[in-house]
Design an enzyme around this catalytic site. Structure first.
Site, mmCIF file in Angstrom:
data_model
loop_
_atom_site.group_PDB
_atom_site.id
_atom_site.type_symbol
_atom_site.label_atom_id
_atom_site.label_comp_id
_atom_site.label_asym_id
_atom_site.label_seq_id
_atom_site.Cartn_x
_atom_site.Cartn_y
_atom_site.Cartn_z
ATOM 1 N N GLU A 57 53.568 58.197 39.510
ATOM 2 C CA GLU A 57 52.428 58.627 38.684
ATOM 3 C C GLU A 57 51.109 58.261 39.353
ATOM 4 O O GLU A 57 50.862 57.085 39.686
ATOM 5 C CB GLU A 57 52.488 58.001 37.283
ATOM 6 N N LYS A 60 64.509 55.627 31.799
ATOM 7 C CA LYS A 60 63.392 55.437 32.732
ATOM 8 C C LYS A 60 62.635 54.196 32.290
ATOM 9 O O LYS A 60 62.568 53.908 31.102
ATOM 10 C CB LYS A 60 62.473 56.675 32.682
ATOM 11 N N ASP A 67 57.364 57.684 26.402
ATOM 12 C CA ASP A 67 56.693 56.842 25.406
ATOM 13 C C ASP A 67 55.271 57.340 25.169
ATOM 14 O O ASP A 67 54.564 56.858 24.286
ATOM 15 C CB ASP A 67 56.723 55.360 25.804
ATOM 16 N N SER A 68 54.867 58.379 25.941
ATOM 17 C CA SER A 68 53.596 59.059 25.655
ATOM 18 C C SER A 68 53.607 59.634 24.244
ATOM 19 O O SER A 68 52.555 59.996 23.716
ATOM 20 C CB SER A 68 53.333 60.163 26.681
ATOM 21 N N GLU A 99 59.052 51.544 33.659
ATOM 22 C CA GLU A 99 57.946 51.345 34.597
ATOM 23 C C GLU A 99 58.060 49.990 35.290
ATOM 24 O O GLU A 99 58.429 49.013 34.653
ATOM 25 C CB GLU A 99 56.619 51.378 33.824
ATOM 26 N N ASP A 113 62.676 57.191 27.812
ATOM 27 C CA ASP A 113 61.672 56.271 28.356
ATOM 28 C C ASP A 113 61.734 54.944 27.595
ATOM 29 O O ASP A 113 61.532 54.920 26.377
ATOM 30 C CB ASP A 113 60.290 56.915 28.165
#
Ligand code: KIV
Length: 265
Positions: free
Chosen positions: A183, A115, A46-47, A117, A85
């Site tokens: 991270e 993925k 998602d960066s 978070e 993501d």
């Protein structure tokens, strides 16, 4: 990238002591370049909200945008193992909504895994996704989707925090995750977690003892002017190269040297 990389290929490579190499990819040419370079697996991060869509952080990325970019990555690297993501608020609302969105990612984008978070509170989600046949790579440590709550990008895993991250990692392993992204976890904590679980740890800013590394494509190739995160290394000056090429093109048009005879029909 070898043909048909799967979760078990990655597990075997890790068990054989090979470091796993992952990079983000957002489009077909970038994914094709990563495949040619022999990168083990790709993350449609998602960066992309920051690297290719121009936002200040990752929060604005939507499911539709992530799917759009992931489809392009799949077209550029047909044999790659691609991780999707899950964007902000696509999995936080409810277990059902998270499963629905992860299913959408798998069905519509060509991804091989998802993925997201978060900590041990997401272990039940991992179990449900794994039961449904969706490989999961959870992400702990610095969580960019929580920067508004945390107040910035901060290193994690120092002091007692290491035990919290270890508990998350163990809960994820137990729930069936095939690996874990760490991270900006302090090097000592990342090593302790890596030594304590059997599934691979994929570090970004978490030291060399992790089983693999992931980096943001644009950081590695030098697409951002003048800024390299401490955890990254610039292997090229692609941003400068592109600006110079475009400036040369503009100059040649203005001076009348482009198009030349060989460019005419
Ligand atoms: O979105 C992303 O690029 C990521 C990496 C930093 C792991 O989540």
């Amino acid at each position: 990238m070898g043909k048909k990389v799967t979760v078990s290929t990655l597990a075997k490579r890790c068990a054989a002591g090979e470091k796993l190499v992952m990079v983000t990819a957002y489009d077909a040419p970038g994914a094709a370049a990563a495949a040619r370079a022999g990168i083990d697996f790709l993350l449609v991060g998602d960066s992309l909200a920051m690297t290719v869509l121009g936002y200040q952080n990752t929060l604005p990325a939507t499911m539709d945008e992530m799917i759009h970019h992931c489809k392009a990555v799949r077209r550029g690297a047909p044999d790659a193992f691609i991780v999707f993501d899950m964007p902000f608020m696509s999995y936080q609302v409810s277990l059902e909504k998270a499963i629905e969105n992860a299913g959408r990612a798998m069905k519509e984008s060509g991804a091989d895994a998802v993925k997201f978070e978060g900590g041990a509170e997401y272990a039940p989600l991992i179990s449900r996704l794994v039961e449904a046949g969706i490989p999961v790579l959870p992400h702990i440590g610095l969580l960019p989707q929580r920067i508004q709550a945390v107040g910035g990008y901060k290193v994690t895993g120092r002091g007692d925090d290491a035990q919290r991250l270890l508990a998350d990692a163990k809960a994820f392993e137990e729930a069936g995750a095939f690996g874990i992204v760490l991270e900006c976890v302090s090097r000592d904590a990342a090593k302790m977690i890596t030594d304590s679980i059997a599934i691979p740890t994929i570090g970004i800013g978490s030291g060399p003892e992790c089983d693999g590394q992931v980096q943001v494509f644009h950081d590695i190739i030098g697409m951002f002017d003048g800024f390299t995160p401490k955890h990254s290394r610039r292997y090229a000056e692609a941003g400068k190269l592109i600006t110079d090429a475009l400036a040369s093109y503009a100059r040649d048009v203005r001076e009348g040297t482009f198009p030349a005879d060989e460019n005419c029909f």
